[in-house]
Design an enzyme around this catalytic site. Structure first.
Site, PDB file in Angstrom:
ATOM      1  N   GLY A 178       0.674  -5.003   1.145  1.00 22.15           N
ATOM      2  CA  GLY A 178      -0.490  -5.129   0.276  1.00 22.15           C
ATOM      3  C   GLY A 178      -0.149  -5.777  -1.060  1.00 22.15           C
ATOM      4  N   ALA A 195       0.841  -1.195   0.000  1.00 22.80           N
ATOM      5  CA  ALA A 195       0.000   0.000   0.000  1.00 22.80           C
ATOM      6  C   ALA A 195       0.878   1.249   0.000  1.00 22.80           C
ATOM      7  CB  ALA A 195      -0.894  -0.013   1.235  1.00 22.80           C
ATOM      8  N   GLU A 215       4.232  -5.010   7.649  1.00 25.83           N
ATOM      9  CA  GLU A 215       3.394  -3.957   8.241  1.00 25.83           C
ATOM     10  C   GLU A 215       3.726  -3.683   9.703  1.00 25.83           C
ATOM     11  OE1 GLU A 215       2.383  -6.237   6.147  1.00 25.83           O
ATOM     12  OE2 GLU A 215       0.883  -5.435   4.763  1.00 25.83           O
TER      13      GLU A 215
END
Ligand code: 3H9
Length: 687
Positions: free
Chosen positions: A101, A61, A124
């Site tokens: 992501g 992301a 993450e």
């Protein structure tokens, strides 16, 4: 929109292109869904391949987007649903890296083919987040609970071969990635990862929870990951996805994630120094390091690891032999622990030369001096270096506090003199303060920063002052630690409070590790140079007993086993007696007072450094403290933390404390007053 479609043998290849790392920008999921729908409806297409252009599949992301009103989450999750609904085989063809992501897109595809060497990971946690696009639900279904927990709680990637062994990819390409992916796709059937089951593994969950409890400010994100993985084994898929999204949103809004995201971007921004010419350090092939002590040998290892040949120079043959031995032993032990291969270790050792003569600097591209911390000794060394080194060689000093301009004065060609302040152990610690002297040329500074990058350090430019950025702030931080002892705290309380706040090590334990004698000699010098800034004599009394910290088995603590600090009743008694000699009535001091005073001391001195032009941007200071002093990354660095508290509140507390005992130390920095008056914060000075 940079999504292109091509067709090979009835297989559609959908490629996205968002340089440099194919982050999932807001346009990407929608574009991909459109392209996907078109191929689903095309009867001539039997299967679909997803792949990224350029250096990788995707780094995940768009982290920068997380601070905008549209965080991009909804688009990514809609894409995941579209992939789940695919009625034809969808294969992710991975190369470079598939992170966050990006890997979650690959997990929502039905199959994965990877080029050899591809790295796959869900990092993450390094941003205080959990994989929020189905990763916590799909990964355990593919690789099992224990492996999934390991990948998500460590954030560490695995390579394609390990991914194949774990069941994360179904094929590692033997030839061209896309050829192999097409061949794989043509024989694949529709199989959704969401339809697999993850077997419960209570022991792995328990082990992860125990490990998380030690991780202080990172524990909430770790526990959220563990809860999600447990859900993957016990709840229907869609329910697990719903809970994952809720937990992701909470973490995204947390102070810890904001701090870690700031740290991520600041680490990259710190290398971009306004006003410097473009430069690289790839042409630095040979270096000389002067002084074979702990610092000299650590610096030598760091250079050798980056492929730079080093001549280690030391006048005393025994010290030279010991230093070179340390270098070789460290490199050999890396090979023994399989961190590097034996041929690589052999090559590094072969690139080490030794000498007792400064004449041997004649051919090198850079000299780094790491001799005894004494101005006159260093000036003498630089006078000689300037005469013996090539005129275009960089001359660097590893001084930690001395005046780089006065060192440069001694050298013919002071524009090529720069400070390179490594932190101990120099081959491990990532911080490198790059000290810009009054006459250091912009090109030399730019090359020094490029060298920092090349040897894997976080280079931060600092101006010349006593202690540069890090140690000047550390002095104020330590001052508060000692004053707190005088007023009522005991050493373990101060250290424990700072460690619970997130520091890797409390201030007194740091000094015991670094050597109390170092601080003692600096205090003696400063007592003469800065009489207006009185310091506590308490640590001097401890030094007078020969207690220099870990290396003497005792300092503020006892070290019966060499490393683990043990509170010492004798020191507690000495602290209490010292309060009495000052005529102070000791009082109960709360942990909040300890953390507030220590943190405010850092913030206030940081603001003074900005005001004095020693640090150019608040983010530079944050990077110094994150990479050199164990400041909690979840708080983003002292200046970012100040913004999180709010500068008006910081100013109010400084004003209140400046009315107390030794209040001069909290006299607010003029920059804080200005920023508050203008309604601005430190962040506004970063761009
Ligand atoms: C996520 O995916 C959440 C999902 O689970 C849920 C969603 C709902 N975004 O590091 P470099 C930039 S969270 C935006 O210098 P390298 C970086 O700032 C994400 N930008 O190169 C730099 O910009 P600049 C999980 C990113 O080769 C440039 O790219 N993913 C992103 O040394 C080059 O980067 C991660 O945490 C990003 N995701 O290392 C991966 N990634 O040139 C984080 C990079 O303007 N990224 N940039 O300074 C990395 O670990 C490294 O950047 C990477 C490349 C290994 C990819």
């Amino acid at each position: 929109m940079a999504i292109t479609t091509s067709v090979r043998d009835g297989v559609a290849l959908l490629k996205w292109d968002n340089p440099p790392v194919n982050a999932i920008a807001s346009w990407l999921p929608g574009g991909l869904m459109q392209a996907l729908a078109a191929q689903m409806n095309d009867p001539t297409i039997s299967a679909i391949i997803l792949h990224g252009a350029g250096r990788c599949f995707s780094a995940g992301a768009d982290i920068a987007g997380f601070d905008s009103p549209d965080t991009g989450e909804a688009g990514i999750r809609a894409l995941m649903q579209a992939l789940d609904s695919a009625t034809k085989p969808v294969v992710a063809a991975l190369h470079g890296y598939a992170f966050g992501g990006g890997l979650e897109i690959a997990l929502a595809a039905q199959w994965r083919v990877a080029a050899p060497g591809t790295r796959l990971g869900l990092p993450e946690i390094n941003l205080g987040l959990l994989p929020g696009a189905g990763g916590t639900q799909r990964l355990p279904r593919l690789v099992g609970v224990a492996k999934a927990l390991d990948m998500m709680t460590s954030g560490k990637p695995i390579d394609a071969a390990a991914a194949l062994a774990a069941g994360l990819v179904e094929c590692v390409a033997a030839g061209d990635l896309l050829d192999d992916a097409v061949a794989f796709a043509r024989s694949a059937h529709v199989r959704r990862v969401r339809d697999l089951t993850a077997a419960p593994d209570p022991a792995a969950l328990q082990q992860a929870r125990t490990a998380a409890s030690d991780r202080k400010l990172r524990a909430p994100a770790l526990n959220a990951i563990i809860d999600c993985v447990e859900d993957a084994t016990s709840l229907p898929f869609d329910e697990g996805i719903g809970r994952e999204a809720t937990r992701f949103a909470a973490l995204l809004a947390s102070d810890a994630s904001h701090g870690l995201r700031h740290a991520f971007f600041a680490e990259r921004a710190v290398a971009r120094v306004p006003g410097l010419p473009a430069a690289d350090a790839t042409d630095i092939a040979r270096a000389a390091v002067i002084g074979a002590g702990t610092m000299g040998s650590g610096i030598t290892i760091a250079l050798l690891e980056a492929g730079i040949a080093v001549t280690l120079i030391e006048q005393r043959p025994e010290a030279l032999a010991a230093g070179a031995g340390r270098v070789r032993d460290t490199i050999q032990s890396l090979a023994k622990r399989r961190r590097i291969s034996q041929p690589v270790a052999d090559a590094r050792i072969a690139a080490l030369g030794v000498s007792t003569s400064l004449d041997d600097v004649a051919t090198v591209d850079i000299v780094i001096e790491a001799v005894f911390e004494d101005l006159e000794i260093k000036r003498a060394v630089f006078a000689e270096l300037a005469a013996k080194a090539r005129p275009d060689a960089i001359l660097a000093s590893n001084t930690s506090t001395l005046d780089v301009d006065r060192i440069a004065d001694a050298a013919a060609g002071p524009e090529r003199v720069v400070g390179l302040h490594f932190f101990s152990p120099a081959n491990i610690m990532r911080l490198l303060e790059v000290v810009r002297g009054a006459r250091t040329s912009p090109l030399v500074l730019a090359r020094a920063m490029a060298l920092a990058r090349r040897i894997g350090k976080v280079g931060v430019v600092a101006g010349v002052c006593d202690g540069f950025i890090g140690n000047r702030m550390f002095e104020e931080y330590l001052r508060q630690a000692y004053l707190l002892l005088e007023e009522g705290a005991l050493p373990a309380q101060v250290d424990d409070a700072m460690q619970a706040w997130g520091f890797a090590l409390g201030p007194l334990r740091v000094m015991d590790l670094a050597g109390q004698d170092i601080g003692w000699s600096i205090r003696k010098r400063r007592a003469i140079e800065q009489p207006e800034r009185p310091y506590s004599r308490l640590p001097d009394q401890i030094c007078e007993q020969g207690r220099f910290g870990q290396k003497t088995g005792a300092g503020f603590y006892l070290y019966p086993d060499g490393r683990k600090p043990l509170a010492d009743p004798e020191i507690d008694a000495l602290v209490m007696e010292y309060s009495a000699t000052l005529g102070l009535v000791r009082r109960a001091i709360s942990d909040d007072e300890i953390t507030e005073r220590c943190a405010l001391a850092l913030i206030n001195e940081g603001a003074k450094l900005l005001g004095d032009g020693i640090a150019a941007r608040p983010l530079d200071i944050d990077q110094v403290w994150l990479h050199g002093y164990g400041f909690p990354a979840e708080r983003g660095g002292p200046m970012f933390y100040a913004d999180q508290i709010g500068l008006p509140q910081v100013l109010a507390r400084l004003q209140a404390l400046s009315g107390g005992r030794e209040g001069w130390a909290f006299q607010p920095a003029p920059l804080i007053e200005t920023l508050v008056a203008e309604g601005r914060n430190f962040g506004s000075l970063n761009s």
